[in-house]
Design an enzyme around this catalytic site. Structure first.
Site, short mmCIF file in Angstrom:
data_model
loop_
_atom_site.label_atom_id
_atom_site.label_comp_id
_atom_site.label_asym_id
_atom_site.label_seq_id
_atom_site.Cartn_x
_atom_site.Cartn_y
_atom_site.Cartn_z
CG HIS A 265 -2.07 -1.00 1.17
ND1 HIS A 265 -3.16 -0.84 0.56
CD2 HIS A 265 -2.04 -2.25 1.68
CE1 HIS A 265 -3.98 -1.86 0.54
NE2 HIS A 265 -3.28 -2.95 1.24
CG ASP A 333 -2.52 -4.00 5.05
OD1 ASP A 333 -1.60 -3.11 5.30
OD2 ASP A 333 -3.70 -3.60 4.77
CD GLU A 334 -5.51 -6.06 1.55
OE1 GLU A 334 -6.59 -6.58 1.67
OE2 GLU A 334 -5.22 -4.71 1.44
CB VAL A 335 3.16 -8.07 1.08
CG1 VAL A 335 4.19 -8.33 0.36
CG2 VAL A 335 3.51 -7.04 2.35
#
Length: 579
Positions: A265, A333-335
Site C-alpha cells: 500500500h 498488510d496485503e503484500v
C-alpha cells in the site's frame, strides 16, 4: 481491564447498590454507553441551578478544559428527549437546586496511555454532586455521563437526584479507524469525529493517514513525498494541522494513533522516490499475470534497496515528533507477491533461493527495531504480517513486548495470535468494517450486467458486489463478542477493538452517517458489554436507548443516521420482532 479506584469494601457496596437497582427505577435514564452499575433511589429529580459550577483541582489543564466545556454544554444545550424521561407522577424537588459538582482525582499527572484507568464514580444528591476518579481521563468520562443525565423541561434544566453510578470499561482500547488516503477529510471533519468519539466514551482515533492512493501529510524531513503524493496542496495535513488534531483529541481523552502503511500500500511514496517503489504506475490487475495489488493502485516499498530505509526512517521519525502516542501503526498488510516479482533486484534475490517471506522479514526486522529501539514506541501491525497465506514473517521477528497485532479476519485469527502470546486489537471485517455493503468501487464490472437476481453476485450471496458485504447493521456490531472462542487467559490479551471506515466510497459528505450510530454500538459493547446481569443479550432494550442517543447526537451536530422510523421511538418495544 482497569482496576477499581476504590478499596474492596467500597466496591462491594457499589455491587450491592447495583443488585438493588432493580428495585430502583432507572426507566428514562438514557446514558450511552450504559454504565457498569447505576442506582436511582426514589426516582426523583431536581432543577439545576443557573449558577451551577464545577469544582476541580486547580492544576490540571485537561480537566480544566473539559469542565469548562461540559459546564457550557450543560447550561446551554436545552435538549428535550423524544419521550419525557419520567412519568408525570414522579416528584420533582423544586425547593432545592443542584448547585455544584465537586471533582476529586487521585492521580492528576497520569498521562493518557494504553492502560489508563478510566473508572469513575458519580453521586448526585439534592444540593451537591461528587465525581471521583483515579485519573483525569476517568473524570472526563464521568463529566460526559453527567451531561447525558440532564434535560430541558421547557423552563428548567432537570437532573436526577439520589443517584449513584460506578463505571469503568471492560476494554482499554476502544477505537475508530478512519482512512484519509483514498478520500481526503478536512481537519474539521476529523475533529467532529473525535468529538463524537468522546461522547461515546471511545478513546483511540486510529488515523490511517497514508496508502497507495495518496500521501496527504507534510513531513519536514521528506516534504516531497506529500508534495508529489497528495492529491493536491489543499488536500494535505500540515504539522500544525496534526498538532491541532492531537491537542483537540487529548482534551477529550482520545489517543491519536497514526498509521503509515508499509511495505505494501505504498504507491504514493513513488512520486518522490520512484527508485524505492516496485510495480508503480501499472494496471493493478493485468489479464495475463498475477494481480499487482488487492485494489488499485499498485506499489510496494522495496526492502532490498538501502534508500528505502533512509526514507522510511525519516517518515516515522517526523511522525514520532508530532504524534506523542506510544503506538505507531506500521501496517504490513496485503503484500502482493506479483508486485515484488516485477522488480529486478527481487527477481535476483529469488533466483538465489530467497523467498518473498524472507524479503518481508528483512523489512520487518530492520524497521521494527527502529520503531521500538530508536523511537521507543510499540509497533502495531495488521494480522497479515504473521498469518498471510502468501507472504509473512515468523513470530520470532515480532517481539511480544513491543508488538501489538490487529486482526480483521475474525475469531480464528484472534485465537491464533493470542495463542502465540501477542496482544490483539480486533477489527473483524464481518462485524466492524463500516464501509462494507455499498457495492464494489471498481469500474467496468460486467457482473452487474446480469438480470438474474439469484445469480449469487448481487443478491443470493448477500454481498452486492462488496467483498465484505453485506452492510453491517448496528445490531450486528452490538452483538459481536471480540473474545469469542477464547480461554480466560487468552481473552486477557485482547486489549480491545476498533470499527473501521475505509474510504474507497466514503468522504466528508457521508462520514457521520457511515460511522454513527453504528460505532456507538461497539462503544457500549466494549465499555459495559452487550448482556445484562443475567447474561442475556440486551439488544432489545438497547434499541430504545440507541434511538434516543442517536437523536441526542444529532442535536449535538453529529449527522448520525436513523435506526428506525420515528414512530418506533415514540412507541418503545412496538417495533420489536418479539415482545
Amino acid at each position: 481491564m482497569n482496576e477499581s479506584i476504590f478499596p474492596a469494601a467500597v466496591v462491594v457496596i457499589f455491587s450491592i447498590l447495583f443488585l438493588l437497582a432493580g428495585r430502583c427505577s432507572t426507566s428514562g435514564l438514557n446514558i450511552w454507553p450504559k454504565p457498569t452499575s447505576l442506582a436511582w433511589r426514589d426516582s426523583e429529580s431536581i432543577f439545576l441551578s443557573p449558577s451551577f459550577t464545577i469544582k476541580i483541582p486547580s492544576h490540571s489543564q485537561y480537566l480544566r478544559s473539559a469542565s469548562r466545556r461540559y459546564r457550557r454544554l450543560i447550561l446551554s444545550e436545552r435538549y428535550r428527549p423524544l419521550l419525557r424521561p419520567f412519568p408525570p407522577q414522579l416528584p420533582f424537588s423544586t425547593s432545592q437546586h443542584l448547585l455544584s459538582l465537586s471533582i476529586t482525582v487521585r492521580n492528576l499527572s497520569d498521562p493518557l496511555h494504553p492502560t489508563t484507568d478510566e473508572s469513575y464514580s458519580l453521586i448526585i444528591s439534592d444540593s451537591a454532586s461528587t465525581l471521583t476518579a483515579t485519573t483525569v481521563w476517568g473524570a472526563i468520562r464521568g463529566l460526559e455521563t453527567l451531561y447525558q443525565l440532564v434535560w430541558w423541561d421547557g423552563d428548567h434544566i432537570v437532573v436526577p437526584t439520589n443517584l449513584d453510578i460506578f463505571d469503568k470499561p471492560l476494554f482499554g482500547h476502544r477505537g475508530v479507524l478512519l482512512d484519509t488516503s483514498r478520500n481526503f477529510y478536512p481537519v474539521r471533519d476529523l475533529k467532529r469525529t473525535i468529538e463524537a468519539m468522546a461522547m461515546n466514551k471511545l478513546n483511540v482515533f486510529h488515523w490511517h493517514i497514508t496508502d497507495s492512493q495518496s500521501f496527504p501529510i507534510f513531513l519536514p524531513s521528506v516534504p516531497e513525498v506529500a508534495e508529489k503524493g497528495a492529491y493536491s496542496s489543499d488536500m494535505m495535513y500540515s504539522v500544525a494541522d496534526v498538532k491541532s488534531v492531537v491537542r483537540f483529541a487529548m482534551r477529550r481523552g482520545v489517543r491519536v494513533v497514526p498509521e503509515f502503511d508499509a511495505p505494501g500500500h505504498a504507491a504514493s511514496w513513488g512520486g518522490a522516490y520512484p527508485e524505492i517503489v516496485t510495480c508503480a504506475d501499472r494496471f493493478w490487475s493485468p489479464p495475463d499475470s498475477e494481480k499487482l495489488a488487492a485494489e488499485p493502485t499498485p506499489g510496494q516499498l522495496n526492502p532490498l534497496r538501502p534508500k528505502t530505509y533512509d526514507v522510511y526512517r525519516n517518515v516515522l521519525r517526523d511522525a514520532a515528533e508530532i504524534f506523542p502516542d506510544s503506538y505507531i501503526h506500521a501496517g504490513a498488510d496485503e503484500v502482493s507477491p506479483g508486485c515484488w516479482k516485477t522488480d529486478p533486484t527481487i527477481q535476483t534475490f529469488l533466483s538465489n533461493n530467497g523467498t518473498l517471506s524472507e524479503v518481508l522479514e528483512i523489512f520487518i526486522n530492520t524497521t521494527h527495531s527502529f520503531i521500538s529501539d530508536d523511537l521507543r514506541r510499540t509497533a502495531v501491525y495488521w494480522e497479515d504480517v504473521a498469518l498471510s497465506l502468501d507472504v509473512k514473517v515468523g513470530f520470532s521477528s515480532l517481539p511480544r513486548e513491543t508488538t501489538v497485532l490487529q486482526v480483521y479476519k475474525g475469531s480464528e485469527s484472534t485465537k491464533k495470535i493470542v495463542s502465540a502470546g501477542y496482544q490483539v486489537i480486533v477489527s473483524s471485517s464481518d462485524f466492524y468494517y463500516l464501509d462494507c455493503g455499498h457495492g464494489g468501487f471498481t469500474g467496468n464490472d460486467s457482473r452487474y450486467d446480469s438480470q438474474n437476481v439469484n445469480d449469487g453476485f448481487n443478491y443470493a450471496g448477500g454481498n452486492g458486489g462488496s467483498w465484505c458485504g453485506p452492510f453491517k447493521s448496528w445490531q450486528r456490531v452490538y452483538d459481536y463478542d471480540i473474545t469469542y472462542g477464547l480461554e480466560e487467559e487468552e481473552a486477557k490479551l485482547v486489549i480491545g477493538g476498533e470499527v473501521a471506515l475505509w474510504s474507497e466510497q466514503s468522504d466528508p459528505t457521508v462520514l457521520d452517517a457511515r460511522l454513527w450510530p453504528r460505532a456507538s454500538a461497539m462503544a457500549e459493547s466494549l465499555w459495559s458489554g452487550n448482556v445484562d446481569e443475567l447474561g442475556k443479550k440486551r439488544y432489545a432494550g438497547a434499541t430504545n436507548r440507541l434511538n434516543e442517543w442517536r437523536y441526542r447526537m444529532v442535536h449535538r451536530r453529529i449527522g448520525a443516521e436513523p435506526i428506525q422510523p420515528l414512530w418506533c421511538a415514540y412507541h418503545p418495544t412496538m417495533c420489536n420482532l418479539n415482545q
